[in-house]
Design a protein around this motif. Structure first.
Motif, PDB file in Angstrom:
ATOM      1  N   MET A  30      -7.334   3.981   0.424  1.00  0.00           N
ATOM      2  CA  MET A  30      -6.578   3.104  -0.449  1.00  0.00           C
ATOM      3  C   MET A  30      -5.151   2.942   0.089  1.00  0.00           C
ATOM      4  N   ILE A  31      -4.660   1.722   0.131  1.00  0.00           N
ATOM      5  CA  ILE A  31      -3.354   1.420   0.705  1.00  0.00           C
ATOM      6  C   ILE A  31      -2.473   0.770  -0.346  1.00  0.00           C
ATOM      7  N   LEU A  32      -1.213   1.207  -0.429  1.00  0.00           N
ATOM      8  CA  LEU A  32      -0.235   0.611  -1.335  1.00  0.00           C
ATOM      9  C   LEU A  32       0.842  -0.068  -0.503  1.00  0.00           C
ATOM     10  N   VAL A  33       1.092  -1.339  -0.788  1.00  0.00           N
ATOM     11  CA  VAL A  33       2.136  -2.100  -0.106  1.00  0.00           C
ATOM     12  C   VAL A  33       3.259  -2.354  -1.095  1.00  0.00           C
ATOM     13  N   LEU A  34       4.435  -1.824  -0.795  1.00  0.00           N
ATOM     14  CA  LEU A  34       5.597  -2.006  -1.661  1.00  0.00           C
ATOM     15  C   LEU A  34       6.462  -3.112  -1.091  1.00  0.00           C
ATOM     16  N   THR A  35       6.531  -4.230  -1.797  1.00  0.00           N
ATOM     17  CA  THR A  35       7.346  -5.342  -1.323  1.00  0.00           C
ATOM     18  C   THR A  35       7.618  -6.297  -2.466  1.00  0.00           C
ATOM     19  N   SER A  36       8.472  -7.273  -2.207  1.00  0.00           N
ATOM     20  CA  SER A  36       8.837  -8.239  -3.235  1.00  0.00           C
ATOM     21  C   SER A  36       7.997  -9.505  -3.096  1.00  0.00           C
ATOM     22  N   ALA A  84       6.913  -4.611 -16.739  1.00  0.00           N
ATOM     23  CA  ALA A  84       5.543  -5.097 -16.592  1.00  0.00           C
ATOM     24  C   ALA A  84       4.626  -4.093 -15.912  1.00  0.00           C
ATOM     25  N   ALA A  85       5.046  -2.850 -15.796  1.00  0.00           N
ATOM     26  CA  ALA A  85       4.226  -1.836 -15.137  1.00  0.00           C
ATOM     27  C   ALA A  85       4.578  -0.461 -15.687  1.00  0.00           C
ATOM     28  N   THR A  86       3.645   0.467 -15.514  1.00  0.00           N
ATOM     29  CA  THR A  86       3.894   1.858 -15.900  1.00  0.00           C
ATOM     30  C   THR A  86       3.717   2.754 -14.686  1.00  0.00           C
ATOM     31  N   LEU A  87       4.512   3.808 -14.640  1.00  0.00           N
ATOM     32  CA  LEU A  87       4.384   4.832 -13.614  1.00  0.00           C
ATOM     33  C   LEU A  87       4.405   6.189 -14.296  1.00  0.00           C
ATOM     34  N   GLU A  88       3.572   7.100 -13.823  1.00  0.00           N
ATOM     35  CA  GLU A  88       3.508   8.443 -14.408  1.00  0.00           C
ATOM     36  C   GLU A  88       3.417   9.485 -13.315  1.00  0.00           C
ATOM     37  N   SER A 137      -2.022  21.312 -10.083  1.00  0.00           N
ATOM     38  CA  SER A 137      -2.259  19.985  -9.530  1.00  0.00           C
ATOM     39  C   SER A 137      -1.165  19.017  -9.959  1.00  0.00           C
ATOM     40  N   THR A 138      -1.162  17.839  -9.352  1.00  0.00           N
ATOM     41  CA  THR A 138      -0.256  16.750  -9.726  1.00  0.00           C
ATOM     42  C   THR A 138      -1.083  15.490  -9.896  1.00  0.00           C
ATOM     43  N   VAL A 139      -0.773  14.720 -10.932  1.00  0.00           N
ATOM     44  CA  VAL A 139      -1.465  13.462 -11.200  1.00  0.00           C
ATOM     45  C   VAL A 139      -0.417  12.359 -11.261  1.00  0.00           C
ATOM     46  N   ARG A 140      -0.540  11.378 -10.346  1.00  0.00           N
ATOM     47  CA  ARG A 140       0.430  10.277 -10.293  1.00  0.00           C
ATOM     48  C   ARG A 140      -0.324   8.957 -10.418  1.00  0.00           C
ATOM     49  N   THR A 141       0.105   8.105 -11.337  1.00  0.00           N
ATOM     50  CA  THR A 141      -0.615   6.866 -11.585  1.00  0.00           C
ATOM     51  C   THR A 141       0.335   5.685 -11.695  1.00  0.00           C
ATOM     52  N   LEU A 142      -0.185   4.528 -11.317  1.00  0.00           N
ATOM     53  CA  LEU A 142       0.506   3.245 -11.438  1.00  0.00           C
ATOM     54  C   LEU A 142      -0.363   2.343 -12.292  1.00  0.00           C
ATOM     55  N   GLY A 143       0.235   1.757 -13.315  1.00  0.00           N
ATOM     56  CA  GLY A 143      -0.478   0.804 -14.154  1.00  0.00           C
ATOM     57  C   GLY A 143       0.162  -0.568 -14.054  1.00  0.00           C
ATOM     58  N   HIS A 144      -0.652  -1.573 -13.686  1.00  0.00           N
ATOM     59  CA  HIS A 144      -0.110  -2.928 -13.558  1.00  0.00           C
ATOM     60  C   HIS A 144      -1.257  -3.930 -13.562  1.00  0.00           C
ATOM     61  N   GLY A 145      -1.070  -5.023 -14.306  1.00  0.00           N
ATOM     62  CA  GLY A 145      -2.065  -6.090 -14.327  1.00  0.00           C
ATOM     63  C   GLY A 145      -3.417  -5.648 -14.820  1.00  0.00           C
ATOM     64  N   GLY A 146      -3.445  -4.705 -15.778  1.00  0.00           N
ATOM     65  CA  GLY A 146      -4.706  -4.240 -16.336  1.00  0.00           C
ATOM     66  C   GLY A 146      -5.431  -3.221 -15.475  1.00  0.00           C
ATOM     67  N   ARG A 147      -4.801  -2.770 -14.403  1.00  0.00           N
ATOM     68  CA  ARG A 147      -5.430  -1.800 -13.522  1.00  0.00           C
ATOM     69  C   ARG A 147      -4.596  -0.538 -13.440  1.00  0.00           C
ATOM     70  N   ARG A 148      -5.270   0.612 -13.399  1.00  0.00           N
ATOM     71  CA  ARG A 148      -4.581   1.883 -13.180  1.00  0.00           C
ATOM     72  C   ARG A 148      -4.972   2.417 -11.808  1.00  0.00           C
ATOM     73  N   VAL A 149      -3.961   2.723 -11.016  1.00  0.00           N
ATOM     74  CA  VAL A 149      -4.188   3.180  -9.646  1.00  0.00           C
ATOM     75  C   VAL A 149      -3.830   4.658  -9.564  1.00  0.00           C
ATOM     76  N   ASP A 150      -4.774   5.458  -9.090  1.00  0.00           N
ATOM     77  CA  ASP A 150      -4.532   6.881  -8.864  1.00  0.00           C
ATOM     78  C   ASP A 150      -3.799   7.012  -7.532  1.00  0.00           C
ATOM     79  N   LEU A 151      -2.498   7.229  -7.593  1.00  0.00           N
ATOM     80  CA  LEU A 151      -1.682   7.248  -6.380  1.00  0.00           C
ATOM     81  C   LEU A 151      -1.986   8.441  -5.481  1.00  0.00           C
ATOM     82  N   ASP A 152      -2.597   9.478  -6.035  1.00  0.00           N
ATOM     83  CA  ASP A 152      -2.956  10.627  -5.212  1.00  0.00           C
ATOM     84  C   ASP A 152      -4.163  10.342  -4.324  1.00  0.00           C
TER      85      ASP A 152
END
Length: 319
Positions: free
Chosen positions: A1-7, A36-40, A48-63
């Motif tokens: 899984m790849i995350l692209v951080l950009t504008s 418009a987004a959630t981060l946890e 353990s650590t649990v990190r998540t991104l919520g945006h556009g109806g989707r939750r992404v497990d950042l780990d």
């Protein structure tokens, strides 16, 4: 899984994401957080650590990320209804940066603190010097007398450029500050250097300017024929695409080795290096941009930089 951080509207990211059709890719701009987004970030207490991104109806497990591309993200923007907006945005910025910095996956070009350090021109010059690059005669100072001595020593053939940022704001106007020759009229304002330091360098004669884009262990070199136009004679960033030829460039092996080693020594896996090729064939180091643009080089030369970045992201090698 790849995350692209950009504008929004980042054509560079769009081109690379287009090479990742078979991969699970999420594109996210921190400017969407928190409105418009959630981060946890969670620490359940079991080690353990649990990190998540919520945006556009989707939750992404950042780990689960294998790679993150820190391309050109915006800063968090507070919700219009939020009070103490500056405080809210600072809180959000610190959370966002802490989250990205804590991830254990591949970071392209590097983690944010490493990118920040690598982008400091004075630091780059010292690392490049230690690797054996030839540098222009350089003075970084806020002492007007030392500046004037340097000017005389080099018979007035000197340029100045900012120590770090090139986007300035004064009297409500924004403008860019790039490399520029020092004119006799400028000397009358030399005393203003006491208020802010500047980089002063002896002008290096140019056959062409060379842009070297390093992606992982691959290297893509292009020559910019900046001397064909007065607009680009001192800084190719003023180039006219229709009048400035850009061609693939064959770097000597020793210069290639130094470029690859510079990127590695700075802790990066991507970097855009600016060199000068002098009329007598010497490659002189100017600077490196840890997140420099590349599409203009790719489109002019056909060098497959986007594909190389895509392959690097898919490799998912942890650092």
């Amino acid at each position: 899984m790849i995350l692209v951080l950009t504008s929004d509207g980042d054509e560079h990211a769009e081109r690379v994401v287009g090479t990742l059709a078979a991969a699970d890719v999420t594109v996210f701009d921190p400017a969407w957080f928190p409105a418009a987004a959630t981060l946890e970030i969670g620490h359940p207490g079991d080690g353990s650590t649990v990190r998540t991104l919520g945006h556009g109806g989707r939750r992404v497990d950042l780990d689960e990320l294998t790679a993150i591309w820190y391309r050109r993200p915006g800063n968090p923007v507070a919700h219009p209804q939020a009070l103490a907006r500056e405080h809210v945005e600072e809180e959000c910025r610190v959370l966002v940066e802490s989250l990205w910095d804590g991830l254990g996956c591949l970071k392209v070009p590097a983690s944010r603190p490493v990118i920040d350090r690598a982008g400091r021109k004075a630091y780059q010059l010292e690392v490049a010097r230690r690797l054996g690059f030839e540098l222009p005669a350089t003075l970084i100072t806020n002492d007007p007398e030392r500046f004037l001595d340097f000017y005389v020593q080099h018979e007035g053939r000197v340029i100045t450029k900012p120590v770090h940022g090139n986007q300035l704001e004064a009297d409500g106007e924004r403008f860019g500050r790039f490399a520029a020759p020092v004119t006799p009229a400028d000397l009358g304002h030399a005393d203003a250097l006491r208020l802010c330091p500047v980089i002063v360098q002896a002008y290096v004669p140019k056959r062409v300017e060379v842009r070297v884009t390093v992606v992982g262990g691959e290297l893509f070199a292009a020559e910019i024929h900046s001397q064909v136009s007065n607009h680009t004679r001192y800084d190719w960033r003023h180039y006219d695409p229709g009048a400035t030829p850009i061609l693939a460039h064959d770097l000597p092996d020793e210069v290639s080795r130094r470029c690859l080693e510079l990127v590695e020594r700075l802790g990066l896996c991507y970097g855009a290096i600016d060199l000068i090729l002098t009329p007598d064939g010497r490659h002189v180091f100017l600077e490196i941009n840890p997140n420099g643009q590349f599409l203009w080089i790719e489109d002019a030369t056909g060098l497959p930089i986007s594909a190389a970045i895509g392959e690097l992201l898919k490799s998912g090698v942890k650092r």
